[in-house]
Write an enzyme that holds these catalytic residues in place. Structure first.
Site, short mmCIF file in Angstrom:
data_model
loop_
_atom_site.label_atom_id
_atom_site.label_comp_id
_atom_site.label_asym_id
_atom_site.label_seq_id
_atom_site.Cartn_x
_atom_site.Cartn_y
_atom_site.Cartn_z
N ARG A 156 0.86 -1.18 0.00
CA ARG A 156 0.00 0.00 0.00
C ARG A 156 0.90 1.24 0.00
O ARG A 156 2.06 1.17 0.39
CB ARG A 156 -0.90 0.02 1.23
CG ARG A 156 -1.87 -1.14 1.35
CD ARG A 156 -2.70 -1.00 2.63
NE ARG A 156 -3.69 -2.06 2.77
CZ ARG A 156 -3.50 -3.18 3.48
NH1 ARG A 156 -2.33 -3.36 4.11
NH2 ARG A 156 -4.45 -4.09 3.56
N LYS A 180 -2.44 -1.72 7.81
CA LYS A 180 -3.60 -1.11 8.47
C LYS A 180 -3.73 -1.62 9.90
O LYS A 180 -3.48 -2.79 10.18
CB LYS A 180 -4.87 -1.44 7.68
CG LYS A 180 -4.97 -0.70 6.35
CD LYS A 180 -6.30 -1.00 5.66
CE LYS A 180 -6.46 -0.20 4.38
NZ LYS A 180 -7.75 -0.49 3.70
N HIS A 253 -1.79 2.57 -6.06
CA HIS A 253 -2.59 1.38 -5.75
C HIS A 253 -2.75 0.48 -6.97
O HIS A 253 -3.00 -0.72 -6.83
CB HIS A 253 -3.96 1.80 -5.19
CG HIS A 253 -4.41 0.93 -4.06
ND1 HIS A 253 -3.74 0.85 -2.86
CD2 HIS A 253 -5.46 0.05 -3.96
CE1 HIS A 253 -4.36 0.00 -2.06
NE2 HIS A 253 -5.39 -0.51 -2.71
N ARG A 256 -0.20 -2.11 -6.80
CA ARG A 256 -0.60 -3.17 -5.85
C ARG A 256 -1.62 -4.10 -6.52
O ARG A 256 -1.54 -5.32 -6.39
CB ARG A 256 -1.17 -2.51 -4.60
CG ARG A 256 -1.72 -3.49 -3.55
CD ARG A 256 -2.07 -2.70 -2.29
NE ARG A 256 -2.98 -3.37 -1.41
CZ ARG A 256 -2.62 -4.21 -0.44
NH1 ARG A 256 -1.35 -4.51 -0.28
NH2 ARG A 256 -3.52 -4.75 0.35
N TYR A 288 -10.01 -10.15 -6.98
CA TYR A 288 -9.03 -10.41 -8.04
C TYR A 288 -9.38 -11.66 -8.84
O TYR A 288 -8.93 -11.80 -9.97
CB TYR A 288 -7.63 -10.51 -7.44
CG TYR A 288 -7.21 -9.19 -6.84
CD1 TYR A 288 -6.87 -8.11 -7.65
CD2 TYR A 288 -7.20 -9.00 -5.46
CE1 TYR A 288 -6.51 -6.90 -7.11
CE2 TYR A 288 -6.84 -7.78 -4.92
CZ TYR A 288 -6.50 -6.73 -5.74
OH TYR A 288 -6.17 -5.52 -5.21
#
Length: 310
Positions: A156, A180, A253, A256, A288
């Protein structure tokens, strides 16, 4: 935060003003959020034609009718969700103030918004993005290391910005990442990214002479002699996308997303990709699989004889 003088009758305006005052001064909400709440609630109040009605005696059925009318008028699911969120919060406030015994917005249904698939670059686009020469330019050297690390380890933006030199295990080719919720995970770093990091760290002393004590271990620093900011990274990523002629807006992002998509296409191991990305829930990673299927469907439509449009 005030409504126009003649926008609403007093019985509508006073509770709304008190609610907005509470959000602003007790909850510290931003002016943008306050404007949104005011707009959403004011629209409902102005749609009620019955002069005897006001906030304290509106029923769940009347709120439902308003939501139905929004849907029929073509309002997007996100717009309806904002309306319902504002109503639930407002009536929760009125309950806390003892002005209502119930929350008529509590069970209002919200249509599901279509989940947009994350955008990513294909392998050829990534290779082209990362093909620039960084030997004679310290900023290019640093940026190449950042881009390679993004794609190598699926970081991230904040994880890359907060990375420290001491987080790298060179012998094991690993990086300790703080994600996070301050949760830490260990991610592998590819050999190409490690070489780019070595090149950058050899150049880094040119920027590190005046670093503040808290930034001395920062992996990526700017020419202003401080830890690089998220905004600066975004700008540099977009700069290289333009320099390399990608003809699209690129944000960190997306690198990522590209990492996740390419890993899943090659390995078909959803759990492993979940661990690498640091997702708490497998459902977050499953997007994904939809992305991969969308690619397969596109190939099928273009290649299968029975799928081609006549």
């Amino acid at each position: 935060m005030t409504l126009p003088d003649s926008a609403l009758p007093t019985q509508w305006q006073q509770p709304l003003q008190a609610f907005l005052h509470y959000l602003q001064f007790e909850r510290g909400y931003s002016s943008k959020t306050l404007d949104s709440y005011q707009r959403q609630l004011q629209q409902l109040a102005l749609s009620i034609s019955d002069p005897a009605r006001h906030w304290l005696n509106l029923s769940e059925a009347q709120l439902k009718q308003h939501i139905i009318a929004m849907r029929r008028s073509g309002a997007k699911p996100r717009t309806i969700a904002l309306k319902v969120a504002a109503l639930r919060s407002f009536y929760r406030y009125l309950q806390a103030q003892g002005q209502r015994s119930d929350n008529p917005a509590l069970y209002l249904s919200v249509p599901k918004a279509a989940r947009s698939l994350p955008k990513n670059l294909d392998v050829d686009q990534l290779n082209h993005l990362l093909s620039f020469d960084s030997q004679d330019d310290i900023l290019a050297c640093r940026d190449k290391a950042m881009l390679e690390l993004f794609y190598s380890s699926g970081l991230r933006l904040e994880e890359l910005v907060n990375a420290n030199i001491s987080d790298i295990d060179w012998s094991q080719q690993l990086l300790r990442v703080t994600g996070k919720g301050s949760k830490q995970r260990i991610v592998p770093v590819g050999s190409v990214a490690l070489n780019a990091l070595r090149d950058w760290l050899a150049q880094r002393p040119a920027f590190s002479a005046k670093l503040a004590e808290e930034d001395t271990d920062a992996l990526f620093i700017s020419k202003q002699h401080k830890r690089i900011s998220s905004r600066h990274v975004r700008e540099r990523v977009q700069l290289w996308a333009k320099q390399q002629g990608l003809n699209q807006k690129l944000h960190p992002h997306m690198l990522r997303h590209s990492f996740a998509s390419h890993m899943l296409e090659s390995s078909q191991d959803l759990r492993a990709v979940q661990e690498l990305l640091g997702h708490a829930n497998l459902s977050t990673t499953q997007v994904y699989t939809h992305l991969d299927f969308a690619h397969l469907a596109k190939v099928y439509d273009s290649a299968h004889p029975r799928a081609k449009k006549k």
